[in-house]
Write a protein that holds these residues in place. Structure first.
Motif, PDB file in Angstrom:
ATOM      1  N   LYS A   1      -3.168  17.066   5.625  1.00  0.00           N
ATOM      2  CA  LYS A   1      -3.230  16.833   4.266  1.00  0.00           C
ATOM      3  C   LYS A   1      -4.924  16.524   3.808  1.00  0.00           C
ATOM      4  O   LYS A   1      -5.402  16.883   2.904  1.00  0.00           O
ATOM      5  CB  LYS A   1      -2.635  15.705   3.978  1.00  0.00           C
ATOM      6  CG  LYS A   1      -1.217  16.031   3.440  1.00  0.00           C
ATOM      7  CD  LYS A   1      -0.575  14.646   2.789  1.00  0.00           C
ATOM      8  CE  LYS A   1       0.953  14.781   2.857  1.00  0.00           C
ATOM      9  NZ  LYS A   1       1.822  13.527   2.793  1.00  0.00           N
ATOM     10  N   THR A   2      -5.460  15.762   5.028  1.00  0.00           N
ATOM     11  CA  THR A   2      -6.803  15.343   4.706  1.00  0.00           C
ATOM     12  C   THR A   2      -7.854  16.728   4.660  1.00  0.00           C
ATOM     13  O   THR A   2      -8.691  16.505   3.894  1.00  0.00           O
ATOM     14  CB  THR A   2      -7.216  14.367   5.989  1.00  0.00           C
ATOM     15  OG1 THR A   2      -6.480  13.375   5.767  1.00  0.00           O
ATOM     16  CG2 THR A   2      -8.786  13.620   5.600  1.00  0.00           C
ATOM     17  N   ILE A   3      -7.473  17.341   5.636  1.00  0.00           N
ATOM     18  CA  ILE A   3      -8.339  18.600   5.621  1.00  0.00           C
ATOM     19  C   ILE A   3      -8.067  19.374   4.404  1.00  0.00           C
ATOM     20  O   ILE A   3      -9.202  19.879   3.740  1.00  0.00           O
ATOM     21  CB  ILE A   3      -7.924  19.585   6.859  1.00  0.00           C
ATOM     22  CG1 ILE A   3      -8.394  18.770   8.317  1.00  0.00           C
ATOM     23  CG2 ILE A   3      -8.680  20.857   6.853  1.00  0.00           C
ATOM     24  CD1 ILE A   3      -7.821  19.498   9.499  1.00  0.00           C
ATOM     25  N   GLY A   4      -7.036  19.436   3.837  1.00  0.00           N
ATOM     26  CA  GLY A   4      -6.789  20.274   2.497  1.00  0.00           C
ATOM     27  C   GLY A   4      -7.555  19.465   1.512  1.00  0.00           C
ATOM     28  O   GLY A   4      -7.897  19.975   0.698  1.00  0.00           O
ATOM     29  N   LYS A   5      -7.466  18.112   1.431  1.00  0.00           N
ATOM     30  CA  LYS A   5      -8.030  17.337   0.573  1.00  0.00           C
ATOM     31  C   LYS A   5      -9.788  17.584   0.485  1.00  0.00           C
ATOM     32  O   LYS A   5     -10.146  17.839  -0.462  1.00  0.00           O
ATOM     33  CB  LYS A   5      -7.995  15.967   0.418  1.00  0.00           C
ATOM     34  CG  LYS A   5      -8.349  15.003  -0.636  1.00  0.00           C
ATOM     35  CD  LYS A   5      -7.517  13.768  -0.469  1.00  0.00           C
ATOM     36  CE  LYS A   5      -8.069  12.727  -1.788  1.00  0.00           C
ATOM     37  NZ  LYS A   5      -7.299  11.419  -1.368  1.00  0.00           N
ATOM     38  N   VAL A   6     -10.272  17.595   1.628  1.00  0.00           N
ATOM     39  CA  VAL A   6     -11.704  17.741   1.660  1.00  0.00           C
ATOM     40  C   VAL A   6     -12.036  19.320   1.242  1.00  0.00           C
ATOM     41  O   VAL A   6     -12.972  19.321   0.793  1.00  0.00           O
ATOM     42  CB  VAL A   6     -12.116  17.747   3.225  1.00  0.00           C
ATOM     43  CG1 VAL A   6     -13.620  18.228   3.534  1.00  0.00           C
ATOM     44  CG2 VAL A   6     -11.935  16.106   3.818  1.00  0.00           C
ATOM     45  N   LYS A   7     -11.058  20.289   1.754  1.00  0.00           N
ATOM     46  CA  LYS A   7     -11.457  21.570   1.120  1.00  0.00           C
ATOM     47  C   LYS A   7     -11.474  21.632  -0.468  1.00  0.00           C
ATOM     48  O   LYS A   7     -12.227  22.240  -0.909  1.00  0.00           O
ATOM     49  CB  LYS A   7     -10.247  22.586   1.885  1.00  0.00           C
ATOM     50  CG  LYS A   7     -10.472  23.890   1.439  1.00  0.00           C
ATOM     51  CD  LYS A   7      -9.302  24.640   2.316  1.00  0.00           C
ATOM     52  CE  LYS A   7      -9.225  26.153   1.747  1.00  0.00           C
ATOM     53  NZ  LYS A   7     -10.390  27.001   2.336  1.00  0.00           N
ATOM     54  N   ARG A   8     -10.412  20.946  -1.004  1.00  0.00           N
ATOM     55  CA  ARG A   8     -10.272  21.149  -2.759  1.00  0.00           C
ATOM     56  C   ARG A   8     -11.478  20.340  -3.008  1.00  0.00           C
ATOM     57  O   ARG A   8     -12.104  20.864  -3.989  1.00  0.00           O
ATOM     58  CB  ARG A   8      -9.128  20.653  -2.906  1.00  0.00           C
ATOM     59  CG  ARG A   8      -7.712  21.537  -2.745  1.00  0.00           C
ATOM     60  CD  ARG A   8      -6.483  20.956  -2.991  1.00  0.00           C
ATOM     61  NE  ARG A   8      -6.167  19.641  -2.922  1.00  0.00           N
ATOM     62  CZ  ARG A   8      -5.463  19.074  -1.999  1.00  0.00           C
ATOM     63  NH1 ARG A   8      -5.130  20.281  -1.181  1.00  0.00           N
ATOM     64  NH2 ARG A   8      -5.337  18.063  -1.636  1.00  0.00           N
ATOM     65  N   GLN A   9     -11.763  19.364  -2.627  1.00  0.00           N
ATOM     66  CA  GLN A   9     -12.838  18.264  -3.297  1.00  0.00           C
ATOM     67  C   GLN A   9     -14.073  18.422  -3.039  1.00  0.00           C
ATOM     68  O   GLN A   9     -15.182  18.268  -3.595  1.00  0.00           O
ATOM     69  CB  GLN A   9     -12.174  16.876  -3.204  1.00  0.00           C
ATOM     70  CG  GLN A   9     -10.862  16.808  -3.832  1.00  0.00           C
ATOM     71  CD  GLN A   9     -10.259  15.279  -3.970  1.00  0.00           C
ATOM     72  OE1 GLN A   9     -11.159  14.185  -3.577  1.00  0.00           O
ATOM     73  NE2 GLN A   9      -9.065  14.996  -4.110  1.00  0.00           N
ATOM     74  N   LEU A  10     -14.514  18.696  -1.503  1.00  0.00           N
ATOM     75  CA  LEU A  10     -15.621  18.776  -1.036  1.00  0.00           C
ATOM     76  C   LEU A  10     -16.238  20.008  -0.401  1.00  0.00           C
ATOM     77  O   LEU A  10     -17.655  20.139  -0.303  1.00  0.00           O
ATOM     78  CB  LEU A  10     -15.978  17.619   0.111  1.00  0.00           C
ATOM     79  CG  LEU A  10     -15.296  16.115  -0.423  1.00  0.00           C
ATOM     80  CD1 LEU A  10     -15.339  15.070   0.810  1.00  0.00           C
ATOM     81  CD2 LEU A  10     -16.532  15.461  -1.337  1.00  0.00           C
ATOM     82  N   ASN A  11     -15.559  20.696   0.176  1.00  0.00           N
ATOM     83  CA  ASN A  11     -15.835  21.821   1.110  1.00  0.00           C
ATOM     84  C   ASN A  11     -14.835  22.899   1.023  1.00  0.00           C
ATOM     85  O   ASN A  11     -13.952  23.201   1.766  1.00  0.00           O
ATOM     86  CB  ASN A  11     -16.156  21.164   2.586  1.00  0.00           C
ATOM     87  CG  ASN A  11     -16.596  22.367   3.625  1.00  0.00           C
ATOM     88  OD1 ASN A  11     -17.016  23.549   3.219  1.00  0.00           O
ATOM     89  ND2 ASN A  11     -16.591  22.026   4.840  1.00  0.00           N
ATOM     90  N   PRO A  12     -15.233  23.804  -0.098  1.00  0.00           N
ATOM     91  CA  PRO A  12     -14.302  24.704  -0.248  1.00  0.00           C
ATOM     92  C   PRO A  12     -14.257  25.925   0.900  1.00  0.00           C
ATOM     93  O   PRO A  12     -13.066  26.676   1.055  1.00  0.00           O
ATOM     94  CB  PRO A  12     -14.497  25.616  -1.547  1.00  0.00           C
ATOM     95  CG  PRO A  12     -15.512  24.680  -2.125  1.00  0.00           C
ATOM     96  CD  PRO A  12     -16.126  23.600  -1.103  1.00  0.00           C
ATOM     97  N   GLN A  13     -15.230  25.934   1.468  1.00  0.00           N
ATOM     98  CA  GLN A  13     -15.130  26.844   2.757  1.00  0.00           C
ATOM     99  C   GLN A  13     -14.560  26.562   4.119  1.00  0.00           C
ATOM    100  O   GLN A  13     -14.400  27.224   4.900  1.00  0.00           O
ATOM    101  CB  GLN A  13     -16.644  27.222   3.129  1.00  0.00           C
ATOM    102  CG  GLN A  13     -17.776  27.349   2.161  1.00  0.00           C
ATOM    103  CD  GLN A  13     -17.490  28.484   1.088  1.00  0.00           C
ATOM    104  OE1 GLN A  13     -16.956  29.480   1.368  1.00  0.00           O
ATOM    105  NE2 GLN A  13     -17.657  28.352  -0.267  1.00  0.00           N
TER     106      GLN A  13
END
Length: 275
Positions: A170-182
């Motif tokens: 979930k945290t990795i998904g959140k970072v991907k959506r909000q901070l690091n799309p790559q």
């Protein structure tokens, strides 16, 4: 791929073999003639100690110093604070000062990107940069995930990880959506497998069934071995300590899996550059 590939080795549960994996994947990649930087992002400094650095609290420059300079916008010299290990990898060390950095980041501008801003300056010197993350999901770990291209999650074979894994994913998904799309999930690595016990087999099967459709689970599984536990006290990799052990052979196979995935991704990336 412009510059090196940055991989975070993360799991908020302790004792899953993150540091051991960082050391042996890093030196495994160096053995395959790759230029590798490993970064200790844990105030405990386990990666730093595992690579034979003594008196880590007396180090003049650590990751905390470097991140402090990025926050203050102070120029960093090339190679500043980077230590060289005899097995062919470079290290940015850490010690307890990194705990204070966690607090400083709260008020820093672009606080999630401080580590990324530094790694962008050095990544052209390396093929791979590995980030050994602390067992928590605090600001330093968020910095590591914001800087990374992908994440490897080591999971202990005799711990049914569904709840903790779900939180991390979930945290990795959140970072991907909000901070690091790559950011990509490189995969789950099953570690500390005790022989071929029924429990180890059932955890492996459960992991592959629960997560295998959404996340790659590496074919290689890392066995539990006395030699692996002793290497950190010796400050060297499993290859230098006991190259014929089952653990050394497993990490060598795992390194080749990571390299193969890296090559696949590079070939996918190159055609998109030429469009």
């Amino acid at each position: 791929m412009p510059g090196g590939k940055i991989i975070a080795i993360a799991n908020q549960k302790g004792g899953t073999g993150k540091t051991c994996t960082t050391v042996n994947l890093g030196i495994g990649l160096a053995n395959q003639e790759k230029k590798v930087l490993v970064v200790d992002t844990d105030p405990q400094g386990d990666l730093t100690t595992s690579l034979g650095v003594k008196d880590i609290d007396d180090l003049p420059i650590t990751l905390s110093t470097i991140m402090g300079k990025i926050i203050e916008d102070i120029p960093i010299k090339p190679q500043e604070g980077i230590l060289h290990h005899e097995e062919g990898i470079d290290l940015i060390p850490a010690n307890i000062e990194l705990s204070a950095m966690e607090i400083s980041l709260v008020t820093a501008m672009s606080r999630e990107y401080v580590l990324r801003n530094y790694l962008q300056q050095v990544k052209q010197n390396y093929d791979y940069i590995l980030l050994d993350c602390m067992p928590s999901l605090g600001m330093i770990t968020i910095n590591a995930l914001s800087a990374a291209d992908s994440v490897i999650i080591p999971v202990q074979a005799h711990y049914l990880p569904a709840k903790g894994m779900t939180q991390l994913i979930k945290t990795i998904g959140k970072v991907k959506r909000q901070l690091n799309p790559q950011l990509k999930m490189e995969g789950i690595l099953i570690t500390l497998v005790e022989g071929r016990t029924n429990l180890a087999k059932s955890v492996s099967t459960t992991l592959r069934e629960q997560y295998g459709s959404a996340v790659k689970v590496f074919k290689t599984e890392i066995p539990k071995g006395i030699a692996a536990a002793e290497t950190s006290a010796e400050g060297k990799s499993i290859y230098a300590y006991d190259k014929d052990s089952s653990v050394a052979k497993a990490y060598e196979a795992f390194t080749k899996e990571v390299l193969k995935d890296g090559e696949k991704q590079r070939h996918q990336y190159e055609p998109s550059l030429s469009r």
